[in-house]
Design a protein around this motif. Structure first.
Motif, PDB file in Angstrom:
ATOM      1  N   PHE A 151      -5.994  -7.159 -11.603  1.00 21.11           N
ATOM      2  CA  PHE A 151      -5.977  -7.363 -10.161  1.00 21.11           C
ATOM      3  C   PHE A 151      -5.583  -6.074  -9.445  1.00 21.11           C
ATOM      4  CE2 PHE A 151      -5.478 -11.453 -12.093  1.00 21.11           C
ATOM      5  CZ  PHE A 151      -6.185 -12.325 -11.283  1.00 21.11           C
ATOM      6  N   GLU A 152      -6.091  -5.926  -8.227  1.00 22.81           N
ATOM      7  CA  GLU A 152      -5.764  -4.790  -7.389  1.00 22.81           C
ATOM      8  C   GLU A 152      -4.805  -5.228  -6.297  1.00 22.81           C
ATOM      9  OE1 GLU A 152      -9.623  -3.763  -6.040  1.00 22.81           O
ATOM     10  OE2 GLU A 152     -10.094  -2.508  -7.781  1.00 22.81           O
ATOM     11  N   ASP A 153      -3.826  -4.389  -6.031  1.00 20.48           N
ATOM     12  CA  ASP A 153      -2.849  -4.645  -4.979  1.00 20.48           C
ATOM     13  C   ASP A 153      -3.143  -3.704  -3.814  1.00 20.48           C
ATOM     14  OD1 ASP A 153      -0.714  -5.002  -3.321  1.00 20.48           O
ATOM     15  OD2 ASP A 153       0.829  -4.641  -4.831  1.00 20.48           O
ATOM     16  N   PRO A 154      -3.684  -4.224  -2.693  1.00 16.69           N
ATOM     17  CA  PRO A 154      -4.029  -3.356  -1.560  1.00 16.69           C
ATOM     18  C   PRO A 154      -2.854  -2.554  -1.006  1.00 16.69           C
ATOM     19  CG  PRO A 154      -5.012  -5.528  -1.299  1.00 16.69           C
ATOM     20  CD  PRO A 154      -4.047  -5.620  -2.442  1.00 16.69           C
ATOM     21  N   GLN A 155      -1.637  -3.054  -1.212  1.00 14.30           N
ATOM     22  CA  GLN A 155      -0.463  -2.335  -0.719  1.00 14.30           C
ATOM     23  C   GLN A 155      -0.176  -1.094  -1.566  1.00 14.30           C
ATOM     24  OE1 GLN A 155       2.789  -5.107  -0.503  1.00 14.30           O
ATOM     25  NE2 GLN A 155       1.868  -6.282   1.163  1.00 14.30           N
ATOM     26  N   HIS A 156      -0.733  -1.070  -2.786  1.00 18.55           N
ATOM     27  CA  HIS A 156      -0.529   0.066  -3.680  1.00 18.55           C
ATOM     28  C   HIS A 156      -1.868   0.432  -4.314  1.00 18.55           C
ATOM     29  CE1 HIS A 156       3.837  -0.246  -3.314  1.00 18.55           C
ATOM     30  NE2 HIS A 156       3.675  -1.550  -3.420  1.00 18.55           N
ATOM     31  N   PRO A 157      -2.719   1.150  -3.595  1.00 23.50           N
ATOM     32  CA  PRO A 157      -4.062   1.494  -4.102  1.00 23.50           C
ATOM     33  C   PRO A 157      -4.005   2.192  -5.454  1.00 23.50           C
ATOM     34  CG  PRO A 157      -3.837   2.062  -1.781  1.00 23.50           C
ATOM     35  CD  PRO A 157      -2.473   1.693  -2.256  1.00 23.50           C
ATOM     36  N   GLY A 158      -4.905   1.785  -6.320  1.00 24.79           N
ATOM     37  CA  GLY A 158      -4.997   2.403  -7.636  1.00 24.79           C
ATOM     38  C   GLY A 158      -4.017   1.871  -8.645  1.00 24.79           C
ATOM     39  N   CYS A 159      -3.075   1.017  -8.207  1.00 22.39           N
ATOM     40  CA  CYS A 159      -2.064   0.461  -9.114  1.00 22.39           C
ATOM     41  C   CYS A 159      -2.517  -0.920  -9.579  1.00 22.39           C
ATOM     42  CB  CYS A 159      -0.705   0.361  -8.421  1.00 22.39           C
ATOM     43  SG  CYS A 159      -0.074   1.927  -7.771  1.00 22.39           S
ATOM     44  N   ALA A 178       3.108   1.675 -11.171  1.00 23.76           N
ATOM     45  CA  ALA A 178       3.786   2.050  -9.937  1.00 23.76           C
ATOM     46  C   ALA A 178       3.831   3.562  -9.842  1.00 23.76           C
ATOM     47  CB  ALA A 178       5.200   1.477  -9.900  1.00 23.76           C
ATOM     48  N   PRO A 179       3.727   4.113  -8.643  1.00 27.07           N
ATOM     49  CA  PRO A 179       3.788   5.568  -8.494  1.00 27.07           C
ATOM     50  C   PRO A 179       5.122   6.112  -8.998  1.00 27.07           C
ATOM     51  CG  PRO A 179       3.045   4.511  -6.467  1.00 27.07           C
ATOM     52  CD  PRO A 179       3.552   3.426  -7.360  1.00 27.07           C
ATOM     53  N   LYS A 180       5.071   7.282  -9.607  1.00 28.21           N
ATOM     54  CA  LYS A 180       6.285   7.905 -10.088  1.00 28.21           C
ATOM     55  C   LYS A 180       7.193   8.242  -8.912  1.00 28.21           C
ATOM     56  CE  LYS A 180       7.970  11.805 -12.845  1.00 28.21           C
ATOM     57  NZ  LYS A 180       7.588  13.035 -13.591  1.00 28.21           N
ATOM     58  N   THR A 181       8.483   7.905  -9.056  1.00 33.11           N
ATOM     59  CA  THR A 181       9.436   8.177  -7.992  1.00 33.11           C
ATOM     60  C   THR A 181       9.575   9.685  -7.780  1.00 33.11           C
ATOM     61  OG1 THR A 181      10.672   6.186  -8.562  1.00 33.11           O
ATOM     62  CG2 THR A 181      11.790   7.802  -7.176  1.00 33.11           C
ATOM     63  N   SER A 182       9.431  10.098  -6.543  1.00 34.64           N
ATOM     64  CA  SER A 182       9.520  11.525  -6.237  1.00 34.64           C
ATOM     65  C   SER A 182      10.965  12.002  -6.329  1.00 34.64           C
ATOM     66  CB  SER A 182       8.988  11.790  -4.814  1.00 34.64           C
ATOM     67  OG  SER A 182       7.630  11.436  -4.723  1.00 34.64           O
ATOM     68  N   THR A 183      11.146  13.202  -6.855  1.00 34.86           N
ATOM     69  CA  THR A 183      12.488  13.788  -6.943  1.00 34.86           C
ATOM     70  C   THR A 183      12.769  14.618  -5.696  1.00 34.86           C
ATOM     71  OG1 THR A 183      11.567  15.693  -8.116  1.00 34.86           O
ATOM     72  CG2 THR A 183      12.423  13.878  -9.455  1.00 34.86           C
ATOM     73  N   PRO A 184      14.027  14.699  -5.291  1.00 36.23           N
ATOM     74  CA  PRO A 184      14.377  15.465  -4.093  1.00 36.23           C
ATOM     75  C   PRO A 184      13.970  16.931  -4.241  1.00 36.23           C
ATOM     76  CG  PRO A 184      16.203  14.086  -4.797  1.00 36.23           C
ATOM     77  CD  PRO A 184      15.194  14.048  -5.895  1.00 36.23           C
ATOM     78  N   GLU A 185      13.538  17.532  -3.138  1.00 40.32           N
ATOM     79  CA  GLU A 185      13.200  18.948  -3.128  1.00 40.32           C
ATOM     80  C   GLU A 185      14.434  19.748  -2.723  1.00 40.32           C
ATOM     81  OE1 GLU A 185       9.880  19.645  -0.615  1.00 40.32           O
ATOM     82  OE2 GLU A 185       8.424  18.818  -2.047  1.00 40.32           O
ATOM     83  N   CYS A 186      14.773  20.762  -3.507  1.00 41.39           N
ATOM     84  CA  CYS A 186      15.982  21.552  -3.251  1.00 41.39           C
ATOM     85  C   CYS A 186      15.622  23.034  -3.147  1.00 41.39           C
ATOM     86  CB  CYS A 186      16.999  21.346  -4.368  1.00 41.39           C
ATOM     87  SG  CYS A 186      17.522  19.626  -4.598  1.00 41.39           S
ATOM     88  N   PRO A 202       4.964   8.216  -3.043  1.00 44.18           N
ATOM     89  CA  PRO A 202       3.635   7.744  -2.628  1.00 44.18           C
ATOM     90  C   PRO A 202       3.446   6.262  -2.943  1.00 44.18           C
ATOM     91  CG  PRO A 202       3.497   9.056  -4.633  1.00 44.18           C
ATOM     92  CD  PRO A 202       4.899   9.203  -4.127  1.00 44.18           C
ATOM     93  N   LYS A 203       2.566   5.607  -2.174  1.00 45.93           N
ATOM     94  CA  LYS A 203       2.305   4.187  -2.371  1.00 45.93           C
ATOM     95  C   LYS A 203       1.155   3.941  -3.350  1.00 45.93           C
ATOM     96  CE  LYS A 203       4.020   2.630   2.120  1.00 45.93           C
ATOM     97  NZ  LYS A 203       3.707   1.894   3.365  1.00 45.93           N
TER      98      LYS A 203
END
Length: 269
Positions: A151-159, A178-186, A202-203
């Motif tokens: 199944f495709e989840d419209p709230q998370h395209p490609g997931c 699920a998209p990989k959680t982004s790490t803080p930019e320092c 990203p979603k």
């Protein structure tokens, strides 16, 4: 009766309400095969149509009783008039005036459509009477196999979300991306040390760096499904229902998953 009312009161507009048939059932499997209720609706609808076309009776609407199993004033929860089965999940209710140990419990009930519900849907979709016998326009309600697939989840395209039923067809597992959680930019600051700021995750999924998650589905029954999303910060009992019109699962939280290329059918014994 419709003809009598029409003749007696100069053929007024008529709305027929609370037309229903009660059938006993202790389980969803017993309740779904409600051929007696299907025949009741079919026969009464056919006679009503004759009154309209042959006798000119001004019938404007018919209200089937009822949408789901509910509380009946004299018989409590024993009578089941619903076109949808309700599992009341009986338990103790200290506030009940009597029979405290056999009251519907909050948050644990679930529902499944009966064949009569699906017959009524076939009638209003085609805007005509259909045979109450399965095999033609009326195919009955869907089986649990409709959930078996991607199944495709419209709230998370490609997931994608993959639902795999067990051999009984009454439970399943959902595996999703699920998209990989982004790490803080320092970066180094002028005063020394580092300054960091959060980066929005990203979603959508990219198919490369995605994370995989899974949740249990403790109950699948016909076109109804209940999933446990508590491990992902969601509800422990999220109900979903199969939407034949869109080939999707409509979840109780308002989200919807659409079948990706069609659900994969599987035989169950």
């Amino acid at each position: 009766l419709l003809n009598w009312v029409a003749r007696r009161y100069d053929n007024p507009p008529l709305f027929v309400t609370e037309g229903g048939w009660s059938l006993p059932a202790d389980t969803a499997e017993e309740a779904v095969a409600d051929q007696g209720r299907v025949m009741y609706y079919a026969n009464y609808s056919a006679e009503m149509l004759k009154a309209i076309r042959e006798d000119g009776v001004d019938v404007r609407g018919y209200f089937a009783w009822s949408l789901m199993d509910n509380y009946e004033w004299e018989r409590g929860y024993q009578e089941r008039f619903g076109a949808t089965y309700t599992d009341f999940q009986y338990g103790r209710d200290e506030n009940a005036p009597t029979n405290k140990d056999m009251q519907p419990t909050e948050g644990a009930q679930w529902r499944r459509r009966k064949d009569s519900s699906c017959w009524l849907e076939a009638v209003y979709k085609d805007n005509k009477l259909v045979s109450p016998v399965k095999g033609g326009t009326f195919q009955g309600c869907v089986g649990s196999f409709v959930f078996n697939g991607k199944f495709e989840d419209p709230q998370h395209p490609g997931c994608l979300r993959r639902i795999t039923l067990d051999i009984s067809g009454t439970a399943a597992v959902i595996i999703g991306g699920a998209p990989k959680t982004s790490t803080p930019e320092c970066k180094s600051s002028e005063k020394g040390g580092e300054e960091c700021h959060e980066v929005e995750t990203p979603k959508s999924c990219d198919g490369k760096s995605d994370k995989t998650w899974s949740v249990d589905v403790p109950m699948v029954s016909g076109g109804s499904i209940i999933a446990d999303f508590s491990g992902r910060g969601g509800p422990a009992r999220l109900a979903g229902f199969w939407n034949s019109e869109t080939s999707s699962i409509d979840w109780a939280d308002g989200s919807s998953w659409k079948a990706a290329g069609g659900a994969e059918e599987q035989e169950f014994k």
